[in-house]
Design a protein around this motif. Structure first.
Motif, short mmCIF file in Angstrom:
data_model
loop_
_atom_site.label_atom_id
_atom_site.label_comp_id
_atom_site.label_asym_id
_atom_site.label_seq_id
_atom_site.Cartn_x
_atom_site.Cartn_y
_atom_site.Cartn_z
N ILE A 7 0.84 -1.20 0.00
CA ILE A 7 0.00 0.00 0.00
C ILE A 7 0.88 1.25 0.00
CG2 ILE A 7 -1.72 1.31 1.30
CD1 ILE A 7 -2.88 -1.41 2.19
N ARG A 8 1.98 1.23 0.74
CA ARG A 8 2.91 2.35 0.73
C ARG A 8 3.44 2.60 -0.68
NH1 ARG A 8 6.92 0.54 3.66
NH2 ARG A 8 5.92 1.05 5.63
N ASP A 9 3.79 1.54 -1.37
CA ASP A 9 4.27 1.69 -2.75
C ASP A 9 3.21 2.33 -3.64
OD1 ASP A 9 6.67 0.54 -2.03
OD2 ASP A 9 6.20 -1.43 -2.89
N GLU A 10 1.96 1.93 -3.44
CA GLU A 10 0.89 2.52 -4.25
C GLU A 10 0.70 3.99 -3.92
OE1 GLU A 10 -1.61 2.92 -7.26
OE2 GLU A 10 -0.37 1.16 -6.84
N PHE A 11 0.76 4.34 -2.63
CA PHE A 11 0.68 5.75 -2.26
C PHE A 11 1.84 6.54 -2.87
CE2 PHE A 11 -2.13 4.80 1.54
CZ PHE A 11 -3.20 5.52 1.06
N MET A 12 3.03 5.94 -2.92
CA MET A 12 4.19 6.61 -3.51
C MET A 12 3.98 6.82 -5.01
SD MET A 12 6.21 7.47 -1.11
CE MET A 12 7.63 7.94 -2.11
N ASN A 13 3.38 5.83 -5.67
CA ASN A 13 3.07 5.99 -7.10
C ASN A 13 2.09 7.14 -7.33
OD1 ASN A 13 4.71 3.85 -7.89
ND2 ASN A 13 3.06 2.36 -7.76
N ILE A 14 1.06 7.17 -6.52
CA ILE A 14 0.07 8.25 -6.62
C ILE A 14 0.73 9.59 -6.30
CG2 ILE A 14 -2.05 9.21 -5.64
CD1 ILE A 14 -2.91 6.24 -5.13
N LEU A 15 1.56 9.61 -5.26
CA LEU A 15 2.25 10.84 -4.88
C LEU A 15 3.11 11.37 -6.03
CD1 LEU A 15 3.02 12.93 -2.71
CD2 LEU A 15 4.76 11.33 -1.92
N ASN A 16 3.83 10.48 -6.69
CA ASN A 16 4.65 10.90 -7.83
C ASN A 16 3.79 11.47 -8.95
OD1 ASN A 16 7.19 10.30 -6.78
ND2 ASN A 16 7.04 8.17 -7.40
#
Length: 87
Positions: free
Chosen positions: A35-44
């Motif tokens: 989930i952290r990785d997905e949030f990082m993708n969205i953040l980027n």
């Protein structure tokens, strides 16, 4: 009353700043790696949108950014080097 184009861009940029701040908090506080990785993708993605809006505003003269003096650039680099002894 309709918003002028500059007002719309101002609103979008302000919203993007808030969105990236929020996703950054979510990513920082996420305990699950996937989930952290997905949030990082969205953040980027959101940072890219913010950069695109900023660049367009700057191009239109709605967000002036004066050139930094070389001395101030060097001072900032030194300050952050001192704050991060690994660099």
């Amino acid at each position: 009353m309709a918003m002028q184009e500059k007002e719309v861009f101002d609103d979008v940029l302000t919203s993007q700043k808030f969105i990236t701040e929020t996703y950054n908090t979510y990513a920082n506080e996420c305990a699950t790696p996937d989930i952290r990785d997905e949030f990082m993708n969205i953040l980027n993605e959101e940072h890219q949108i913010q950069a695109d809006v900023f660049d367009e505003m700057k191009k239109r003269g709605w967000y002036p950014t004066p050139q930094a003096q070389q001395q101030k650039i060097q001072q900032a680099k030194q300050k952050f080097r001192n704050a991060n002894p690994q660099s």
